[in-house]
Design a protein around this motif. Structure first.
Motif, mmCIF file in Angstrom:
data_model
loop_
_atom_site.group_PDB
_atom_site.id
_atom_site.type_symbol
_atom_site.label_atom_id
_atom_site.label_comp_id
_atom_site.label_asym_id
_atom_site.label_seq_id
_atom_site.Cartn_x
_atom_site.Cartn_y
_atom_site.Cartn_z
ATOM 1 N N LEU A 242 0.621 -1.532 0.452
ATOM 2 C CA LEU A 242 0.412 0.023 -0.054
ATOM 3 C C LEU A 242 0.947 1.239 0.260
ATOM 4 C CD1 LEU A 242 -3.375 0.750 0.037
ATOM 5 C CD2 LEU A 242 -3.139 0.615 2.822
ATOM 6 N N THR A 243 2.080 1.718 0.992
ATOM 7 C CA THR A 243 2.840 2.392 0.738
ATOM 8 C C THR A 243 3.983 1.892 0.175
ATOM 9 O OG1 THR A 243 3.584 1.244 2.597
ATOM 10 C CG2 THR A 243 1.579 3.639 2.638
ATOM 11 N N GLU A 244 4.710 1.243 -0.610
ATOM 12 C CA GLU A 244 5.830 1.206 -1.511
ATOM 13 C C GLU A 244 6.433 2.022 -2.461
ATOM 14 O OE1 GLU A 244 4.306 -1.646 -4.502
ATOM 15 O OE2 GLU A 244 5.407 -3.158 -3.218
ATOM 16 N N ASP A 245 6.912 1.991 -2.741
ATOM 17 C CA ASP A 245 7.714 3.240 -3.656
ATOM 18 C C ASP A 245 7.712 2.517 -4.852
ATOM 19 O OD1 ASP A 245 9.230 5.172 -0.909
ATOM 20 O OD2 ASP A 245 7.914 5.583 -1.648
ATOM 21 N N GLU A 246 7.385 2.882 -5.876
ATOM 22 C CA GLU A 246 7.570 1.552 -6.174
ATOM 23 C C GLU A 246 8.003 0.000 -6.698
ATOM 24 O OE1 GLU A 246 9.361 4.513 -8.929
ATOM 25 O OE2 GLU A 246 7.907 5.320 -9.248
ATOM 26 N N SER A 247 8.623 -0.133 -6.932
ATOM 27 C CA SER A 247 9.147 -1.488 -6.995
ATOM 28 C C SER A 247 9.635 -2.006 -5.999
ATOM 29 C CB SER A 247 10.136 -1.900 -8.381
ATOM 30 O OG SER A 247 11.093 -1.492 -8.607
ATOM 31 N N VAL A 248 10.299 -1.077 -5.409
ATOM 32 C CA VAL A 248 11.184 -1.377 -3.818
ATOM 33 C C VAL A 248 10.675 -1.816 -3.049
ATOM 34 C CG1 VAL A 248 12.882 -0.341 -2.240
ATOM 35 C CG2 VAL A 248 12.199 1.046 -3.877
ATOM 36 N N ASP A 249 11.342 -3.610 -2.403
ATOM 37 C CA ASP A 249 10.423 -3.847 -1.554
ATOM 38 C C ASP A 249 11.126 -3.245 0.003
ATOM 39 O OD1 ASP A 249 10.413 -5.071 0.721
ATOM 40 O OD2 ASP A 249 10.787 -7.440 -0.337
ATOM 41 N N GLY A 348 3.918 3.929 7.625
ATOM 42 C CA GLY A 348 3.022 4.648 6.737
ATOM 43 C C GLY A 348 4.478 5.165 5.849
ATOM 44 N N SER A 349 4.094 5.981 4.245
ATOM 45 C CA SER A 349 4.974 6.375 3.633
ATOM 46 C C SER A 349 5.086 8.367 4.332
ATOM 47 C CB SER A 349 4.478 5.410 2.506
ATOM 48 O OG SER A 349 5.849 6.650 1.044
ATOM 49 N N LEU A 350 6.150 8.674 3.560
ATOM 50 C CA LEU A 350 6.425 9.920 3.453
ATOM 51 C C LEU A 350 5.946 10.306 2.614
ATOM 52 C CD1 LEU A 350 9.826 9.966 5.363
ATOM 53 C CD2 LEU A 350 8.017 10.888 5.947
ATOM 54 N N MET A 351 5.069 9.419 1.497
ATOM 55 C CA MET A 351 4.912 9.909 -0.252
ATOM 56 C C MET A 351 3.756 10.827 0.305
ATOM 57 S SD MET A 351 7.891 9.891 -2.541
ATOM 58 C CE MET A 351 8.830 8.841 -2.482
ATOM 59 N N TYR A 352 3.009 10.413 1.467
ATOM 60 C CA TYR A 352 1.636 10.705 1.141
ATOM 61 C C TYR A 352 1.371 11.673 2.439
ATOM 62 C CZ TYR A 352 1.470 7.108 -1.987
ATOM 63 O OH TYR A 352 2.606 5.681 -2.673
ATOM 64 N N HIS A 371 16.774 8.357 0.069
ATOM 65 C CA HIS A 371 16.831 6.727 -0.145
ATOM 66 C C HIS A 371 15.211 6.964 -0.949
ATOM 67 C CE1 HIS A 371 17.953 3.629 2.157
ATOM 68 N NE2 HIS A 371 18.896 4.895 2.944
ATOM 69 N N LEU A 372 14.603 8.076 -1.754
ATOM 70 C CA LEU A 372 13.782 8.485 -2.507
ATOM 71 C C LEU A 372 14.014 8.824 -3.296
ATOM 72 C CD1 LEU A 372 11.823 10.796 0.552
ATOM 73 C CD2 LEU A 372 11.686 8.413 0.059
ATOM 74 N N ASP A 373 13.205 8.460 -4.677
ATOM 75 C CA ASP A 373 13.733 9.066 -5.738
ATOM 76 C C ASP A 373 13.744 10.720 -6.588
ATOM 77 O OD1 ASP A 373 13.680 6.605 -7.268
ATOM 78 O OD2 ASP A 373 11.531 5.575 -7.723
ATOM 79 N N GLU A 374 14.373 11.042 -6.849
ATOM 80 C CA GLU A 374 13.975 11.790 -7.163
ATOM 81 C C GLU A 374 13.206 13.185 -8.015
ATOM 82 O OE1 GLU A 374 18.228 12.965 -8.164
ATOM 83 O OE2 GLU A 374 18.155 15.012 -7.546
ATOM 84 N N PRO A 375 11.989 12.319 -8.704
ATOM 85 C CA PRO A 375 10.679 12.993 -9.685
ATOM 86 C C PRO A 375 9.654 13.081 -8.127
ATOM 87 C CG PRO A 375 11.798 10.658 -10.275
ATOM 88 C CD PRO A 375 12.547 11.126 -9.627
ATOM 89 N N ARG A 376 10.319 11.704 -7.367
ATOM 90 C CA ARG A 376 8.849 11.932 -6.545
ATOM 91 C C ARG A 376 9.294 12.799 -5.145
ATOM 92 N NH1 ARG A 376 6.906 6.689 -5.607
ATOM 93 N NH2 ARG A 376 4.521 6.985 -5.192
ATOM 94 N N LEU A 377 10.615 13.123 -4.888
ATOM 95 C CA LEU A 377 11.101 14.065 -3.846
ATOM 96 C C LEU A 377 9.609 15.108 -3.563
ATOM 97 C CD1 LEU A 377 13.695 13.740 -2.158
ATOM 98 C CD2 LEU A 377 14.384 15.363 -3.545
#
Ligand code: SAH
Length: 466
Positions: A242-249, A348-352, A371-377
């Motif tokens: 639910l909170t994953e960042d793209e393909s990363v486990d 939780g994810s810092l993306m949301y 650790h965060l993808d630059e485009p999603r920063l």
């Protein structure tokens, strides 16, 4: 077992087109556990109510071993609340009888599918394990007005107290699809009893129906865990996905992470020095309620708890497994109650955007941004600086220029294979400046670890305040 859905947006009978059920007809459907009937007690221009009446056959339940306790429960097999309350049977009925509405289709009124309407859903009897408070915590964050009336256990014997059963109405300007989806997921969450075996496909179902709202729901963990009947491995998988960042486990990543990075940084005891410096900054700025975002295995939390100034510490990480390790290392289970109250760990994810992060006066973000993808920063920036918006933010990240000093690190490589970037001092300073301008903070840039004259300190630290 009765569910009603009312539309008050004229012409209200458009509800019939959305549900694909003609208001003038009574329709019945055979289900494996009984019958479902759809009819309209009211169908006028101003107000239209569709009713889904579920007639669960208790004998059929026993025959199919779908009832409580399966074969063993004897009397309970025949005498139980299942035929009378909204439960996972209701969810199945919604999915079967209103299939196209649930998936967002309408042959005759396609434009209405995505139009929020003034809708209300009434559930005659809803078992709310966790009480009215939990009921509200499920629906109110989604924007519903909730009216709940509790049934006494037995009207003739008020001294028996109250039961878990409520008459519930929820109302909101919402699309029909969303309303049905919320009911579909949350009815069994309140009831906590599923009539069928919960397996891996339930995770898929939950993620599918949870799309767009479950991720950011403050009760996400409870919803997932209850929906999956507390099966820990399924719950963990669902929460991670639910909170994953793209393909990363995130769990797999975390395991190798600490070893690799620490091996490289070991000679400097950099990690400890960095944490001490973060604690010192938070202390100097008078922080009391502190967020540790991307808390990993809880090392900073442990340090913070040593100091009474920090009244409350909330650690959040996307990796459920890291949080389990953190809980263990902090000995949460055996902590004295007073100490235990000071600390909270959440997944939780810092993306949301996350309401749970609001109301703190400081945040530490230690070795996380890289650790965060630059485009999603950009999403992270708003979550932290705009929504959580603590008065103080202490953020650290590697200084890329310093990497030449690590003998074991090939030139041009990052300190860890999961790092998506590492910033030079200029890059970090620029980014920090942009944050200040956009969100109204000021920043002090510092280094952590022993400073080299040419390439600077191994870790860069920004202390943001507003
Ligand atoms: N702050 C800790 C851990 C740093 S490692 C320490 O200094 O020891 C980076 C951490 O960020 C990992 O635990 C990882 O699971 C977490 N993380 C990565 N992406 C995240 C995200 N989107 N939201 C929350 N945490 C995340």
């Amino acid at each position: 077992m009765l569910l009603t859905i009312t539309n008050t947006n004229p012409p209200a009978t458009d509800l019939g087109y959305l549900l694909h059920k003609n208001p003038a007809r009574l329709q019945s459907f055979e289900l494996s556990f009984g019958k479902a009937h759809v009819f309209y007690p009211k169908a006028s221009e101003q107000e239209c109510t569709a009713a889904l009446l579920l007639d669960v056959d208790p004998v059929e339940l026993v025959r199919n071993r779908r009832g409580p306790s399966g074969e063993g429960g004897m009397l309970e097999q025949y005498v139980n609340d299942r035929p009378y309350v909204a439960s996972s049977f209701m969810s199945v009925a919604i999915a079967r009888v209103f299939a196209s509405a649930l998936s967002g289709g309408s042959k005759h009124r396609p434009e209405l599918v995505s139009t929020p309407l003034p809708l209300a859903a009434g559930i005659a009897v809803l078992p709310c394990r966790g009480g009215e408070d939990f009921l509200r915590r499920l629906f109110e964050p989604l924007g519903y007005q909730v009216v709940a009336d509790r049934y006494p256990l037995d009207e003739k014997f008020p001294e028996w107290g109250e039961g878990p059963y409520y008459k519930v109405e929820i109302a909101k300007h919402v699309t029909l699809q969303e309303l049905l989806t919320h009911l579909y997921v949350l009815i069994p969450v309140l009831d906590t009893n599923k009539h069928y075996w919960v397996g891996k496909d339930e995770v898929e179902k939950l993620l599918r129906h949870g799309e767009g709202w479950l991720q950011a729901h403050p009760e996400r963990e409870a919803i997932v865990s209850r929906y999956l009947r507390g099966f820990r491995s399924l719950t963990r998988e669902a929460l991670a996905r639910l909170t994953e960042d793209e393909s990363v486990d995130p769990d797999a990543e975390q395991e190798t992470k600490e070893e690799q990075e620490h091996a490289i940084e070991a000679s400097l005891r950099l990690h400890d020095a960095r944490l001490q410096q973060v604690v010192a900054e938070l202390k100097a700025h008078g922080a009391k309620r502190v967020l540790d975002l991307g808390c990993g295995e809880g090392k900073l939390i442990r340090e913070l708890l040593k100091d009474k100034q920090f009244e409350h510490v909330l650690g959040m990480d996307v990796s459920y497994r890291s949080l389990e390790v953190a809980a263990e290392r902090l000995h949460l289970e055996t902590m004295p109650p007073k100490q235990r109250e000071r600390v909270q760990l959440i997944q939780g994810s810092l993306m949301y955007r996350d309401k749970r992060l609001e109301g703190f006066d400081a945040a530490a973000v230690v070795e996380v941004v890289e650790h965060l993808d630059e485009p999603r920063l950009a999403a992270f920036e708003r979550v932290l600086f705009e929504f959580a918006r603590p008065r103080i933010i202490v953020l650290t990240t590697p200084n890329f220029e310093y990497n030449v000093k690590f003998e074991t690190l090939p030139a041009g490589q990052f300190r860890h294979r999961d790092h998506r970037f590492e910033w030079t001092r200029d890059q970090f300073q620029n980014w920090a400046g942009v944050m200040c301008e956009r969100f109204g903070y000021t920043v002090e840039i510092k280094g952590a670890g022993e400073e080299d004259q040419k390439v600077g300190a191994p870790t860069q630290m920004g202390v943001f305040s507003r």
